[in-house]
Design a protein around this motif. Sequence first.
Motif, PDB file in Angstrom:
ATOM      1  N   GLN A 151       0.726  -1.288  -0.185  1.00  0.00           N
ATOM      2  CA  GLN A 151       0.121   0.012   0.099  1.00  0.00           C
ATOM      3  C   GLN A 151       1.347   1.549  -0.178  1.00  0.00           C
ATOM      4  O   GLN A 151       0.579   2.339   0.429  1.00  0.00           O
ATOM      5  N   GLU A 152       2.277   1.537  -0.598  1.00  0.00           N
ATOM      6  CA  GLU A 152       3.183   2.369  -0.722  1.00  0.00           C
ATOM      7  C   GLU A 152       1.988   3.032  -1.005  1.00  0.00           C
ATOM      8  O   GLU A 152       2.176   2.835  -2.829  1.00  0.00           O
ATOM      9  N   THR A 153       2.870   4.762  -1.290  1.00  0.00           N
ATOM     10  CA  THR A 153       2.586   5.222  -2.234  1.00  0.00           C
ATOM     11  C   THR A 153       3.841   6.282  -3.001  1.00  0.00           C
ATOM     12  O   THR A 153       4.957   6.297  -2.169  1.00  0.00           O
ATOM     13  N   PHE A 154       3.836   6.463  -4.314  1.00  0.00           N
ATOM     14  CA  PHE A 154       4.742   6.958  -4.646  1.00  0.00           C
ATOM     15  C   PHE A 154       5.012   8.171  -4.525  1.00  0.00           C
ATOM     16  O   PHE A 154       3.876   8.852  -5.916  1.00  0.00           O
ATOM     17  N   PRO A 155       6.159   9.354  -4.854  1.00  0.00           N
ATOM     18  CA  PRO A 155       5.589  10.575  -6.299  1.00  0.00           C
ATOM     19  C   PRO A 155       5.437  10.798  -7.027  1.00  0.00           C
ATOM     20  O   PRO A 155       6.190   9.119  -7.566  1.00  0.00           O
ATOM     21  N   GLU A 156       4.593  11.693  -8.128  1.00  0.00           N
ATOM     22  CA  GLU A 156       4.699  11.438  -9.071  1.00  0.00           C
ATOM     23  C   GLU A 156       6.637  11.571 -10.342  1.00  0.00           C
ATOM     24  O   GLU A 156       6.967  11.666  -8.936  1.00  0.00           O
ATOM     25  N   THR A 157       6.776  10.952 -11.517  1.00  0.00           N
ATOM     26  CA  THR A 157       7.969  11.608 -11.265  1.00  0.00           C
ATOM     27  C   THR A 157       8.136  12.353 -11.872  1.00  0.00           C
ATOM     28  O   THR A 157       9.550  12.941 -11.537  1.00  0.00           O
ATOM     29  N   HIS A 158       7.609  13.882 -11.816  1.00  0.00           N
ATOM     30  CA  HIS A 158       7.926  15.366 -12.063  1.00  0.00           C
ATOM     31  C   HIS A 158       8.184  15.784 -10.664  1.00  0.00           C
ATOM     32  O   HIS A 158       8.673  16.741 -10.613  1.00  0.00           O
ATOM     33  N   GLU A 159       8.295  14.929  -9.598  1.00  0.00           N
ATOM     34  CA  GLU A 159       7.546  15.411  -8.396  1.00  0.00           C
ATOM     35  C   GLU A 159       9.343  15.026  -7.610  1.00  0.00           C
ATOM     36  O   GLU A 159       9.458  14.975  -6.620  1.00  0.00           O
ATOM     37  N   LEU A 160      10.022  13.784  -8.571  1.00  0.00           N
ATOM     38  CA  LEU A 160      11.513  13.243  -7.757  1.00  0.00           C
ATOM     39  C   LEU A 160      12.582  14.110  -7.570  1.00  0.00           C
ATOM     40  O   LEU A 160      12.252  14.789  -8.697  1.00  0.00           O
ATOM     41  N   LYS A 161      13.034  13.628  -6.979  1.00  0.00           N
ATOM     42  CA  LYS A 161      14.422  14.979  -6.711  1.00  0.00           C
ATOM     43  C   LYS A 161      15.597  14.234  -7.853  1.00  0.00           C
ATOM     44  O   LYS A 161      16.088  13.438  -7.872  1.00  0.00           O
ATOM     45  N   PRO A 162      16.395  15.604  -8.544  1.00  0.00           N
ATOM     46  CA  PRO A 162      16.693  15.304  -9.164  1.00  0.00           C
ATOM     47  C   PRO A 162      17.938  14.933  -9.054  1.00  0.00           C
ATOM     48  O   PRO A 162      18.360  14.728  -7.584  1.00  0.00           O
ATOM     49  N   LEU A 163      19.104  12.956  -9.508  1.00  0.00           N
ATOM     50  CA  LEU A 163      19.420  12.907  -9.246  1.00  0.00           C
ATOM     51  C   LEU A 163      21.088  13.685  -8.765  1.00  0.00           C
ATOM     52  O   LEU A 163      21.665  13.243  -7.218  1.00  0.00           O
ATOM     53  N   LYS A 164      21.707  14.978  -9.465  1.00  0.00           N
ATOM     54  CA  LYS A 164      22.351  15.845  -9.199  1.00  0.00           C
ATOM     55  C   LYS A 164      21.705  16.398  -7.793  1.00  0.00           C
ATOM     56  O   LYS A 164      22.944  16.750  -6.813  1.00  0.00           O
ATOM     57  N   ASP A 165      20.960  16.920  -7.210  1.00  0.00           N
ATOM     58  CA  ASP A 165      21.057  17.258  -5.824  1.00  0.00           C
ATOM     59  C   ASP A 165      20.513  15.706  -4.423  1.00  0.00           C
ATOM     60  O   ASP A 165      20.247  16.361  -3.651  1.00  0.00           O
ATOM     61  N   ARG A 166      21.001  15.256  -4.635  1.00  0.00           N
ATOM     62  CA  ARG A 166      20.145  13.799  -3.794  1.00  0.00           C
ATOM     63  C   ARG A 166      21.450  13.916  -2.730  1.00  0.00           C
ATOM     64  O   ARG A 166      23.117  14.124  -3.134  1.00  0.00           O
ATOM     65  N   THR A 167      21.107  12.883  -2.053  1.00  0.00           N
ATOM     66  CA  THR A 167      22.407  13.157  -0.767  1.00  0.00           C
ATOM     67  C   THR A 167      23.259  12.173  -0.482  1.00  0.00           C
ATOM     68  O   THR A 167      24.640  12.779  -0.809  1.00  0.00           O
ATOM     69  N   TYR A 168      23.268  11.153  -1.399  1.00  0.00           N
ATOM     70  CA  TYR A 168      23.826  10.176  -1.476  1.00  0.00           C
ATOM     71  C   TYR A 168      24.154   9.472  -2.837  1.00  0.00           C
ATOM     72  O   TYR A 168      23.588   9.895  -3.286  1.00  0.00           O
ATOM     73  N   ASP A 169      25.964   9.302  -3.096  1.00  0.00           N
ATOM     74  CA  ASP A 169      26.250   9.123  -4.096  1.00  0.00           C
ATOM     75  C   ASP A 169      25.483   7.798  -4.457  1.00  0.00           C
ATOM     76  O   ASP A 169      25.051   7.169  -5.579  1.00  0.00           O
ATOM     77  N   VAL A 170      26.498   7.644  -3.552  1.00  0.00           N
ATOM     78  CA  VAL A 170      25.874   5.738  -3.608  1.00  0.00           C
ATOM     79  C   VAL A 170      25.199   5.238  -2.202  1.00  0.00           C
ATOM     80  O   VAL A 170      25.247   5.505  -0.762  1.00  0.00           O
ATOM     81  N   VAL A 171      24.815   4.571  -2.303  1.00  0.00           N
ATOM     82  CA  VAL A 171      23.576   3.920  -0.789  1.00  0.00           C
ATOM     83  C   VAL A 171      24.273   1.678  -0.729  1.00  0.00           C
ATOM     84  O   VAL A 171      24.154   1.333  -2.088  1.00  0.00           O
ATOM     85  N   LEU A 172      24.915   1.734   0.283  1.00  0.00           N
ATOM     86  CA  LEU A 172      25.644  -0.331  -0.206  1.00  0.00           C
ATOM     87  C   LEU A 172      24.314  -0.669   1.273  1.00  0.00           C
ATOM     88  O   LEU A 172      24.218  -1.028   2.028  1.00  0.00           O
ATOM     89  N   LEU A 173      23.617  -1.762   0.149  1.00  0.00           N
ATOM     90  CA  LEU A 173      23.027  -2.755   0.947  1.00  0.00           C
ATOM     91  C   LEU A 173      23.232  -4.044   1.446  1.00  0.00           C
ATOM     92  O   LEU A 173      23.615  -4.180  -0.114  1.00  0.00           O
ATOM     93  N   GLY A 174      23.372  -5.050   2.169  1.00  0.00           N
ATOM     94  CA  GLY A 174      24.214  -5.746   2.578  1.00  0.00           C
ATOM     95  C   GLY A 174      25.368  -6.066   2.787  1.00  0.00           C
ATOM     96  O   GLY A 174      25.998  -6.531   2.883  1.00  0.00           O
ATOM     97  N   GLY A 175      26.180  -4.662   3.365  1.00  0.00           N
ATOM     98  CA  GLY A 175      27.254  -4.702   3.563  1.00  0.00           C
ATOM     99  C   GLY A 175      28.025  -5.445   4.680  1.00  0.00           C
ATOM    100  O   GLY A 175      29.193  -5.602   4.949  1.00  0.00           O
ATOM    101  N   THR A 176      27.244  -6.079   5.339  1.00  0.00           N
ATOM    102  CA  THR A 176      26.968  -7.225   6.631  1.00  0.00           C
ATOM    103  C   THR A 176      27.550  -8.671   6.163  1.00  0.00           C
ATOM    104  O   THR A 176      27.897  -9.221   6.800  1.00  0.00           O
ATOM    105  N   GLY A 177      27.367  -8.614   4.461  1.00  0.00           N
ATOM    106  CA  GLY A 177      27.295 -10.391   4.441  1.00  0.00           C
ATOM    107  C   GLY A 177      28.770 -10.334   4.392  1.00  0.00           C
ATOM    108  O   GLY A 177      29.192  -9.184   3.780  1.00  0.00           O
ATOM    109  N   PHE A 178      29.166 -11.483   3.229  1.00  0.00           N
ATOM    110  CA  PHE A 178      30.884 -11.780   2.959  1.00  0.00           C
ATOM    111  C   PHE A 178      31.161 -10.648   1.942  1.00  0.00           C
ATOM    112  O   PHE A 178      32.338  -9.599   2.202  1.00  0.00           O
ATOM    113  N   THR A 179      30.549 -10.719   0.967  1.00  0.00           N
ATOM    114  CA  THR A 179      30.814  -9.761   0.030  1.00  0.00           C
ATOM    115  C   THR A 179      30.675  -8.836   0.066  1.00  0.00           C
ATOM    116  O   THR A 179      31.054  -7.845  -0.739  1.00  0.00           O
TER     117      THR A 179
END
Length: 583
Positions: A151-179
Motif C-alpha cells: 500500500q505504499e505511495t510514491f511521488p509522481e515522476t515530475h516530483e522526484l528529486k533530481p539525481l544531482k541534488d541527492r544526498t548520497y552518491d551511493v548506498v550499499l545494501l548488504g554490507g554485513t554479508g561476505f561480499t
Amino acid sequence: MQVIKKRAAVIQSIVAFSFLNRSSLAFVPTAFHFHTTTTLTSQIKLHDSFPKVHSKTSLNMNTDNDDADKKTQFNLVHSNDVEAVRNAPKLDGKRPTKMTTSTFLLTVMVGVPLWLTVAMPLTVVYQAGKKVFSVSSPEDSDAVAETLVHQETFPETHELKPLKDRTYDVVLLGGTGFTGRLAAMYLAENYNKNIRWAIAGRSKDKLDKLLKELKGITGDSAKHDIDVILVDTSKPSTLHALANDSRCVITTAGPFWKYGSNVVEFCARYGTNYVDITGETGWNKEMIMKWDVKAQETGAKIVSLCGNDSIPWDMTYFKLAQMLRDDCKDEIAEVRCYDEMKGGFSGGTIDTALSFLENKYIQPRFDFDPYYKKVDGSKSRNKAKDISSQFISKRNKSDGEEKWANPFVMSSVNAEVVKRSHALNDSLDGQALTYAESVVQVGFKEAFVTWFAPIFGVTALLNPVTGFPMKKLLPKPGEGPREKDMKYGYLLVSGVGEGVKGSKVESELYFPSDPGYRDTARMISEAGLCLALDSEKLPVQGGGFFSPSVAMGDALLQRLCSTGCKFASRVVATQDGKLHSKL
C-alpha cells in the motif's frame, strides 16, 4: 532426469571453485571439507587488499615516467598489447591448479564408481519420487512473498528529486554479508575522501559493527560521515529512505528473488540507479517484465549481474563487437571465451544456489524471453545461441595453443547476459550470434577432475542421504574464502570474435584477485560509482533495464582497468582474410 539436469545447472557453482582453489586434490567427497578453507568475515583483514584509487580524476593513470608508462599501458581501454595482458597472471605470481596423478586416479577409480553406484541411483529415485508425490511446502510461499501488493505511495515522476541534488552518491545494501563487507571496505579505502555514501541493512548491531570497522580504515579522511540506513526488504515502508535520496543503490543482499524484488521496484519508482551481483537470470527477467516501463519513465538505470556474473564476459563481447564494427566494418557472428581462473566461494553463494535447488523460486512464464525485449517493448531480431560444450574438449586450434578445456559452471549465465547485450545492440539488425565458453586447463587430468567434481557434487546434493551431511560441511552465510586464498585467485578471459564477413578479433581481460569475491566487490562498487558519477560518459542516457556493457560500456571498463584490471584487444584478420596475428 530432466528435473535433475535443470536443477543441476543452477547448483553446479557450489563445488566447482573449490577445485580451482587447491593445488592438491582428492576425489570429490574429500574436497567437500569446505570448512577447512573458509573463515568468518570478521577474521579477514582487508586493509591492504585493494589497489588504491587516489582520486576521481586518477582514472586516466597518466604519468611522466616512461618506465611507469610501460607498466600502466595495460590500463588503456584500447590497448592492443594482448601478449602483455596474457602474461600478466604469471608476472603477478599466479599459478593455475595442477593435479597430481594420485588425485586423478583416485577420482577415476573411486569417485566415478561411487557416483555411478551410489549418488546417481539415490538421486534418480528421490527426484522421481518427489515429482510423483509432490507436496506443497510451507516454504513455497517464499517464492511469491515479494509479489504481494503493498500500500505504499510514491511521488509522481515530475516530483522526484533530481539525481544531482541527492544526498548520497551511493548506498550499499548488504554490507554485513561476505561480499558486501568486501565492497564496503573497498569503498572506504579508495573513495571515502571523494564521495558521500551510506550503508544499509536490517540489523543495527551488525551495521554499527561494520561502521566501526570502516572508521578504523578511514580515520578522519572522510568527506562526510558514513551514514546508516535501517532497511528490511520484506517491509516496503522501510525502503523509501534507501531509494529516494541516492544516485545509485548497490546491493549484495541475496538470494535476490527473496531480498531484491522490492528494492528493484523502489529504485524504478524513485528514478534511482541500481546495481547488484545476482546470477539469477530468471529473477532478473521477471523484474524486466514488471518494472522496465516504470524505469524508463523515471530514468532509473537498473543493471543486474554486475559481479563475476557476468561483467568479465559481457565486457569481452562488447569490446569484440565494437572492434569488428569500428575496425573491420563487420558484424559479430561468433564469440568464443577461454577462461583461466582460480577462486573460492562463500556461504551466501551456496545459500542462493540451494534455494534454487530446493525449488523455492519458480520463474513465471512469458510470451517471449524478456532478454530479447527492446526499449520500445518489441522483440529484438538479434538472436543468440549458447553452444558451449558440456564435456571435456580441446581448445579450438585456430584460436591458439591446443589445450584441454572443461565446461565452466556459470557459462549458461554468462551466455544469457551476452544474449541480452546482443539483443540491445542497436548497430545490428537481425544478426544471429553463437557463444561458446570453456575453462582452459594445464592438462587432461585437471580438465577431467574439474569437470567431474561438479557432476558428483550436484548429484549428491540432490538427495537427502548424501545431501544432508554435505550441507553440514558447506560454509554458512557470512563465511567465505580466506584472505590468503583470495590473494592468489585470478581470472583471465581470452576472447575471440568472428564477423559475418570473415574478420577475426581477439581480446584479453585480466582480473588480479579472487574473481568471485574480492574482484566482485570491486566490480560492483565501480559499476555503482559509474552510474552515480559518470552519467555524461554513459552510452545510454535514458532509464530502463540493461546489461552492464550496454549501460556503461567503456566508462566501466576504464574504471576497472584503472583499479586493477588489464585489458587489450586487436584485429587478427580482416574480411579480406589477411592474417595480422594469432593467439
